[in-house]
Design an enzyme around this catalytic site. Structure first.
Site, PDB file in Angstrom:
ATOM      1  N   ARG A 157       1.190   4.728  -2.140  1.00 12.09           N
ATOM      2  CA  ARG A 157      -0.246   4.653  -2.368  1.00 12.09           C
ATOM      3  C   ARG A 157      -0.636   5.887  -1.864  1.00 12.09           C
ATOM      4  O   ARG A 157      -0.114   6.980  -1.457  1.00 12.09           O
ATOM      5  CB  ARG A 157      -0.418   3.563  -1.211  1.00 12.09           C
ATOM      6  CG  ARG A 157      -0.249   2.073  -1.654  1.00 12.09           C
ATOM      7  CD  ARG A 157      -0.639   1.317  -0.335  1.00 12.09           C
ATOM      8  NE  ARG A 157      -0.371  -0.132  -0.682  1.00 12.09           N
ATOM      9  CZ  ARG A 157       0.953  -0.554  -0.227  1.00 12.09           C
ATOM     10  NH1 ARG A 157       1.808   0.253   0.519  1.00 12.09           N
ATOM     11  NH2 ARG A 157       1.125  -2.028  -0.649  1.00 12.09           N
ATOM     12  N   LYS A 181       1.219  -0.132   4.151  1.00 11.65           N
ATOM     13  CA  LYS A 181      -0.120  -1.447   4.815  1.00 11.65           C
ATOM     14  C   LYS A 181       0.791  -2.110   5.950  1.00 11.65           C
ATOM     15  O   LYS A 181       1.512  -2.555   5.904  1.00 11.65           O
ATOM     16  CB  LYS A 181      -0.473  -2.427   3.937  1.00 11.65           C
ATOM     17  CG  LYS A 181      -1.409  -1.693   2.748  1.00 11.65           C
ATOM     18  CD  LYS A 181      -2.024  -2.652   1.758  1.00 11.65           C
ATOM     19  CE  LYS A 181      -3.073  -2.035   0.837  1.00 11.65           C
ATOM     20  NZ  LYS A 181      -3.637  -2.966  -0.093  1.00 11.65           N
ATOM     21  N   HIS A 254      -4.095   5.501  -7.839  1.00 15.70           N
ATOM     22  CA  HIS A 254      -3.507   4.345  -7.990  1.00 15.70           C
ATOM     23  C   HIS A 254      -2.979   3.870  -9.513  1.00 15.70           C
ATOM     24  O   HIS A 254      -2.101   2.953  -9.735  1.00 15.70           O
ATOM     25  CB  HIS A 254      -4.343   3.141  -7.542  1.00 15.70           C
ATOM     26  CG  HIS A 254      -3.812   1.901  -6.638  1.00 15.70           C
ATOM     27  ND1 HIS A 254      -3.174   2.233  -5.583  1.00 15.70           N
ATOM     28  CD2 HIS A 254      -3.744   0.792  -7.304  1.00 15.70           C
ATOM     29  CE1 HIS A 254      -2.737   1.042  -5.380  1.00 15.70           C
ATOM     30  NE2 HIS A 254      -3.117  -0.031  -6.091  1.00 15.70           N
ATOM     31  N   ARG A 257       0.639   4.734  -9.578  1.00 12.52           N
ATOM     32  CA  ARG A 257       1.430   3.900  -9.138  1.00 12.52           C
ATOM     33  C   ARG A 257       1.572   2.737  -9.842  1.00 12.52           C
ATOM     34  O   ARG A 257       2.645   2.340 -10.058  1.00 12.52           O
ATOM     35  CB  ARG A 257       0.689   3.441  -7.601  1.00 12.52           C
ATOM     36  CG  ARG A 257       1.410   1.946  -6.899  1.00 12.52           C
ATOM     37  CD  ARG A 257       0.506   1.924  -5.556  1.00 12.52           C
ATOM     38  NE  ARG A 257       0.908   0.781  -4.901  1.00 12.52           N
ATOM     39  CZ  ARG A 257       1.629   0.571  -4.158  1.00 12.52           C
ATOM     40  NH1 ARG A 257       2.641   1.199  -3.911  1.00 12.52           N
ATOM     41  NH2 ARG A 257       1.961  -0.780  -3.569  1.00 12.52           N
ATOM     42  N   HIS A 280       5.201  -4.274  -1.474  1.00  8.18           N
ATOM     43  CA  HIS A 280       4.156  -5.384  -1.385  1.00  8.18           C
ATOM     44  C   HIS A 280       4.886  -6.459  -0.519  1.00  8.18           C
ATOM     45  O   HIS A 280       6.178  -6.677  -0.472  1.00  8.18           O
ATOM     46  CB  HIS A 280       4.166  -6.149  -2.737  1.00  8.18           C
ATOM     47  CG  HIS A 280       3.397  -5.215  -3.647  1.00  8.18           C
ATOM     48  ND1 HIS A 280       3.466  -5.248  -5.123  1.00  8.18           N
ATOM     49  CD2 HIS A 280       2.490  -4.233  -3.552  1.00  8.18           C
ATOM     50  CE1 HIS A 280       2.576  -4.574  -5.509  1.00  8.18           C
ATOM     51  NE2 HIS A 280       1.993  -3.817  -4.805  1.00  8.18           N
ATOM     52  N   TYR A 289       1.670  -6.945 -12.520  1.00  8.43           N
ATOM     53  CA  TYR A 289       2.362  -5.723 -13.316  1.00  8.43           C
ATOM     54  C   TYR A 289       3.117  -6.812 -14.653  1.00  8.43           C
ATOM     55  O   TYR A 289       3.136  -5.866 -15.667  1.00  8.43           O
ATOM     56  CB  TYR A 289       3.010  -4.848 -12.843  1.00  8.43           C
ATOM     57  CG  TYR A 289       2.221  -4.236 -11.482  1.00  8.43           C
ATOM     58  CD1 TYR A 289       1.255  -3.165 -11.968  1.00  8.43           C
ATOM     59  CD2 TYR A 289       2.823  -4.523 -10.565  1.00  8.43           C
ATOM     60  CE1 TYR A 289       0.780  -2.495 -10.993  1.00  8.43           C
ATOM     61  CE2 TYR A 289       1.860  -3.930  -9.198  1.00  8.43           C
ATOM     62  CZ  TYR A 289       0.914  -2.744  -9.665  1.00  8.43           C
ATOM     63  OH  TYR A 289       0.418  -2.050  -8.591  1.00  8.43           O
TER      64      TYR A 289
END
Length: 311
Positions: A157, A181, A254, A257, A280, A289
């Protein structure tokens, strides 16, 4: 009940500040998410003030009127859905601190959004982006190329790339240590060509820092003043390269990514492995995806399966 508009405006502004502190104080949300939710609630309070609806008790009808106003302003369903989610949390918080009698958003159904469609580069576009020799001063050219290669090679990210420190680079084991995150730690593989490019950049980086008397700087990616580069600067720089590499619109860091994940899955990578590399917490997030590779799967089936109709 106080009917003074200025009184109500100051009260809601006070509530907003309390909510922002609440978001920053917990570990549930990443910094950017907390900022976004705070901004969503701030926009709602501005709407209340400007429309004269800032009163002691906000109702379901006030929320619905706001959502209609957002729709008329041209906002997409995904943006409106996020704003509604922010308001749900805001009023739950106000109930907790006994500043509001109920949550008016709980009477409103979640907003349906369009299926996620990630914008990404084709393999040819990605190859051009990475392998092209871009002009520029040695330090800037090498730094920018190193950033592009890490974005595509590691799927980071924007915030993760900017926050990389020298001790994040474990080239002896071909890994990058990433804080993602929610301050979650993960290790991401890095290829030899990218390590070589980053190493070349680090030589120019140290040369600049030595000249500036800032050899102790920890950030991997810095500006010409020897300070950690900002997300805004990286976003602007990368967008310029993307515009030169693809005719697609709306591309960003992004998108690289997305390209990282898409190209891995298209090549047959395990979904859970990709999930771990992307950082994730839920496999469901990574599955967004999967639809991108459906066309390739159908093509493979038609070529290889003995009962495919087109054979």
């Amino acid at each position: 009940m106080n009917q003074n508009p200025e009184y109500h405006q100051s009260r809601w502004t006070e509530y907003l500040e309390l909510f922002k502190k609440h978001l920053k104080g917990g570990s549930r949300f990443a910094e950017n998410t907390a900022i976004a939710y705070g901004g969503d609630v701030a926009a709602f309070i501005r709407y209340l003030n400007e429309s004269g609806q800032a009163t002691d008790n906000i109702t379901e009808f006030d929320i619905r009127a706001y959502l209609i106003a957002l729709r008329k302003a041209g906002l997409k369903s995904t943006s409106i859905a996020r704003k509604l989610e922010a308001l749900k949390m805001f009023f739950d918080f106000l109930i907790t601190i006994k500043k509001h009698s109920g949550n008016p958003t709980r009477q409103i159904d979640s907003i349906k959004t369009e299926p996620y469609r990630a914008e990404y580069l084709s393999e040819e576009e990605a190859r051009y982006l990475i392998e092209q020799i871009w002009p520029g001063e040695p330090f800037i050219a090498l730094r920018n190329k190193a950033m592009l290669e890490i974005f595509y090679d590691c799927g980071l990210r924007l915030s993760e790339l900017v926050s990389l420190n020298i001790n994040s680079l474990d080239f002896n084991h071909s890994l990058i240590k990433v804080i993602g995150k929610g301050s979650k730690f993960r290790q991401v593989p890095i290829g030899r060509p990218t390590m070589q490019m980053v190493s070349s950049y680090l030589i120019e980086r140290m040369r600049l820092l030595t000249a500036l008397g800032k050899r102790e700087e920890e950030a991997v990616f810095i500006n010409t003043r020897g300070c950690r580069i900002t997300p805004r600067s990286v976003g602007r720089i990368v967008k310029e390269y993307l515009l030169k590499s693809s005719e697609k619109t709306g591309l960003s860091t992004h998108s690289i990514r997305h390209s990282f994940a898409t190209h891995l899955l298209t090549a047959g990578a395990n979904l859970r492995a990709v999930q771990q590399m992307l950082g994730h917490s839920s496999l469901k997030t990574t599955q967004k995806y999967s639809h991108i590779t459906t066309g390739r799967l159908i093509s493979v089936y038609k070529r290889a399966h003995p009962r495919a109709e087109d054979k």
